[in-house]
Structure formats: C-alpha cells, structure tokens
Design an enzyme around this catalytic site. Sequence first.
Site, PDB file in Angstrom:
ATOM      1  CB  SER A 122       7.019   1.045  -6.404  1.00 14.67           C
ATOM      2  OG  SER A 122       6.478   1.189  -5.120  1.00 14.67           O
ATOM      3  CG  ASP A 176      12.375   4.196  -1.481  1.00 13.72           C
ATOM      4  OD1 ASP A 176      11.365   4.659  -0.927  1.00 13.72           O
ATOM      5  OD2 ASP A 176      12.329   3.493  -2.514  1.00 13.72           O
ATOM      6  CG  HIS A 208       9.305   5.184  -3.756  1.00  9.99           C
ATOM      7  ND1 HIS A 208       9.844   3.920  -3.660  1.00  9.99           N
ATOM      8  CD2 HIS A 208       8.057   5.020  -4.263  1.00  9.99           C
ATOM      9  CE1 HIS A 208       8.952   3.030  -4.069  1.00  9.99           C
ATOM     10  NE2 HIS A 208       7.862   3.674  -4.455  1.00  9.99           N
TER      11      HIS A 208
END
Length: 236
Positions: A122, A176, A208
């Site tokens: 991320s 996601d 995610h």
Amino acid sequence: MASTLAKLTTVVHDAAAKHTATVIFMHGFGDSGAGWAPVGEQLSEYVPHVKFIFPNAPALPITANGGMLSPAWYDIKSLSTIQHEQDEQGLLRSRQQVMELIREEVDRNHIPANRIVLGGFSQGCVLGLLTALTSEYRFAGVTALSGYLPLHTKIMTMVSDANRKTPIFWGHGDADQVVKYKYGEQSVEFLKENKYSVRFHTYPRMGHSACPQELGDLLSFFNEVIPEELPVMAKA
C-alpha cells in the site's frame, strides 16, 4: 552531508544462516513494522540467508482524517483522489530515510545492492517504488503489493537508469476497495510502456490485504532474485 532527518526505527528478523541478502519492506498506512514481521519470520524458514527489515513510519497528521496523527509515509489528501493528489514533499522525505537504511546495509553490513530487495504494501509499496526507481543503486528486485505508482505525472523525469531492468513483482487483489485494482493495472501498464520489467499478479477476490498464494509467489520471487549463495569449494 549528513541527513538531519531522524533515523527510522525498524523491526528486524535476522538471517538464520549466513547473511547474504536483505529484504527491506515498508508497511501500509496506519500499520507498523511489527504488522509484517510475522511474514518475514514465516518466509525466513525457506530463505534462511535473508535478513528482513521492516521500518516503522512516523506519526503524521493526515488531511483525509481531519489532521489526526497516524503512522504514515506521507500525507493522504483524499482517498477518492489517492492516485492524483500526492504528498510529494512527504514522499521525498521518507525516501531519504529509507535510503539511509539501504546505505547502512551496503556500507556497514557489506550486503551489495544487487542482493537487496526493496518494496512494501500500500503506502509502503508507493514509497518502495519511488525509492527504487530514483536510486543509483541497482537492486536485486522490487516488491509492489496493493499500491500505485507515485508522482506519475513527473516520475519519469526523476528516475535513474539503474533499475530499468530490475524485476518488479506486483501483486494486487481484484476486490481491493482501498487502493483500487485499476490503479495497480494502470501503474503496471505505465511502467511497461516505459520499458520496466514488471510481473503483474492478480489475486481473485482478495481485498486490501495479502493471501497465502501471494506470499508463496513472493517467496518464489525471492528464491529467484536473491538465491542462497553456495559456498565456493577450495581447490585441492
């Protein structure tokens, strides 16, 4: 000139065997190095020559959260424009701190850059990409999990040629909802158009996060780009 930025604290999983390679992996927004340390411990069983370093992001005021302090590598202006409104100053500051960790591995621990894999998840993925693409060090590989390309409108004016051919492992879940799958697709397409060596792995129904299949693929990538070095046999 010495850096005036504070040195990042880290969670380290030392190599179980002779240390000949290092993975530096940055966590995502709101997390810490400890959040990914169990992954390093798990994978280390299969790559005992690898040391895993998980840096901790500092606490920053986050615009999207009303200025609340959260562990982050850079500010988030808005989740809806996450790919477009990027905190360049914050990214460059964190890049400088990560580069200090890399220099320490190379200069103090005598691990050559081509035995270092750099990356993250991320926000950590974004920072890892920025650091790798702009570094003069040629790395063994880059891991980009559930992220997007930083500063995409100007990144190609900032890059070094050192990692043009460095393999990039990109993993993204197609479910996601935080960093949308299309952001990963667009980033990979952009990198490929600019002649980078990206391997895009899609994980069906993954949000995610990470999953066992992705971690297995990551382990295969490590075994390929930073294999255990066999001892040189002395001649009789």
